[in-house]
Motif scaffolding. Structure first.
Motif, PDB file in Angstrom:
ATOM      1  N   SER A  91      53.448  49.432  43.682  1.00  0.00           N
ATOM      2  CA  SER A  91      52.289  49.950  44.417  1.00  0.00           C
ATOM      3  C   SER A  91      52.780  50.818  45.562  1.00  0.00           C
ATOM      4  CB  SER A  91      51.458  48.776  44.939  1.00  0.00           C
ATOM      5  OG  SER A  91      50.178  49.222  45.297  1.00  0.00           O
ATOM      6  N   GLU A 135      47.106  49.204  48.365  1.00  0.00           N
ATOM      7  CA  GLU A 135      45.987  49.998  47.846  1.00  0.00           C
ATOM      8  C   GLU A 135      44.703  49.669  48.628  1.00  0.00           C
ATOM      9  OE1 GLU A 135      45.198  50.418  43.438  1.00  0.00           O
ATOM     10  OE2 GLU A 135      43.473  49.184  43.996  1.00  0.00           O
ATOM     11  N   ASP A 162      43.953  40.049  42.614  1.00  0.00           N
ATOM     12  CA  ASP A 162      45.128  40.151  41.746  1.00  0.00           C
ATOM     13  C   ASP A 162      45.376  38.778  41.137  1.00  0.00           C
ATOM     14  OD1 ASP A 162      47.471  42.496  41.608  1.00  0.00           O
ATOM     15  OD2 ASP A 162      48.153  40.536  40.952  1.00  0.00           O
TER      16      ASP A 162
END
Ligand SMILES: C[S@@+](CC[C@H](N)C(=O)[O-])C[C@H]1O[C@@H](n2cnc3c(N)ncnc32)[C@H](O)[C@@H]1O
Length: 299
Positions: A91, A135, A162
């Motif tokens: 990420s 993010e 997640d």
């Protein structure tokens, strides 16, 4: 094919560097099980995958792959725990640059205008497969920058999920090495992060916008409707069947007129057969749920 008489790897050789060897058919069974349970296709090279599973067996003091397989069949937690070691969590802040520019330059102003007459004025965003939270904090920074979160009478909520709890712990802490924010413009760092030695800590004005929660995207969940869903670099790791099912659910979870944002170069499979309008904007591809769907079906 291995005969099963002695523990051998796919090449038919013993694996010297790992103490618990895994047979070819055991690895296939494991792949199938994780695909069914978590949607993910474990497509790392076989030797890497074998080494990781073997390390996991050792760390759990399990003597063989069949021991692990039977544990996985009876325990969802075991499955999640194994995925911690197998999934890719790559990420980065504002990683999919085009999508973030479009979010800030087009989507937020559009949503801001569309919702200005509403009371209360709410904005619900989902960061699905948020990894370590960078993010989600990028989304929060974009919103704070474009919308007057504090004084503007907006009710803003970013749900970030997640399957990996270890990643969510990092996300909740909100503490990152300075070099992880190398791509973030200085004024944004100054406004939204506090210096803590070699690290930067997300300030409460960002953290208060985000709720992190564990969630398996291969399972349906009741989440209500979102104005925008970020599901970036998650679909490519899913099997075709699970990808189709997830896209159909993401469509359901969107408000009419809401947007789905995928990672660079990602596309939704046409077999998903969902009513999305594809829009191209400054190099980003957006999927918009038409407003008319709501008007016709009452949804
Ligand atoms: C490559 S990372 C992408 C992170 C972030 N979206 C980005 O683009 O920067 C993929 C993330 O999806 C998560 N993931 C994979 N399968 C999942 C599942 N079945 N349910 C929830 N999250 C999953 C992984 O744990 C990982 O954090």
């Amino acid at each position: 094919m291995s005969t099963g008489s002695s523990p051998r790897t796919l090449n038919g050789r013993h694996k010297p560097c790992t103490s618990v060897a895994i047979l070819e058919h055991e690895l296939s069974e494991l792949r199938l099980l994780l695909e069914r349970e978590a949607g993910v296709l474990l497509d790392s090279p076989t030797d890497i995958l074998m080494a990781r599973v073997s390390n996991y067996l050792e760390s759990r003091h399990l003597g063989s792959a069949p021991d692990l397989l039977s544990l996985l069949r009876s325990s969802e937690t075991e499955c999640e725990s194994l995925l911690e070691t197998l999934l890719d969590g790559d990420s980065g802040f504002f990683r999919h640059t085009n999508a973030f520019q479009t979010f800030a330059g087009k989507l937020l102003p559009e949503l801001h205008q569309r919702k200005s007459g509403e009371s209360p004025r709410t904005l619900r965003i989902w960061s699905a497969g948020c990894s370590t939270g960078v993010e989600s904090y990028s989304i929060a920074m974009s919103i704070c920058h474009e919308v007057n979160c504090g004084g503007g009478g907006w009710n803003i909520h970013i749900l970030a999920s997640d399957i990996r709890r270890s990643a969510l712990q990092v996300a909740e802490r909100g503490l990152y090495l300075r070099k992880a924010l190398a791509q973030v413009p200085r004024p944004l760092i100054k406004a939204y992060f506090a210096k803590v030695g070699e690290h930067l800590l997300a300030k409460p004005r960002l953290r208060n916008l985000v709720t992190f929660t564990p969630m398996n995207l291969a399972r349906p969940a009741y989440l209500g409707r979102f104005d925008c869903i970020f599901c970036m670099d998650v679909l490519p790791h899913f099997s075709v069947t699970q990808k189709i099912a997830l896209v159909q659910r993401l469509h359901l979870y969107l408000e009419p007129g809401g947007y789905l944002l995928l990672g660079d170069g990602e596309k939704i499979p046409s077999a998903a057969d969902v009513n999305f309008q594809m829009e191209k904007e400054s190099g980003a591809v957006l999927y918009r749920k038409p407003l008319a769907v709501a008007a016709k079906s009452g949804k």
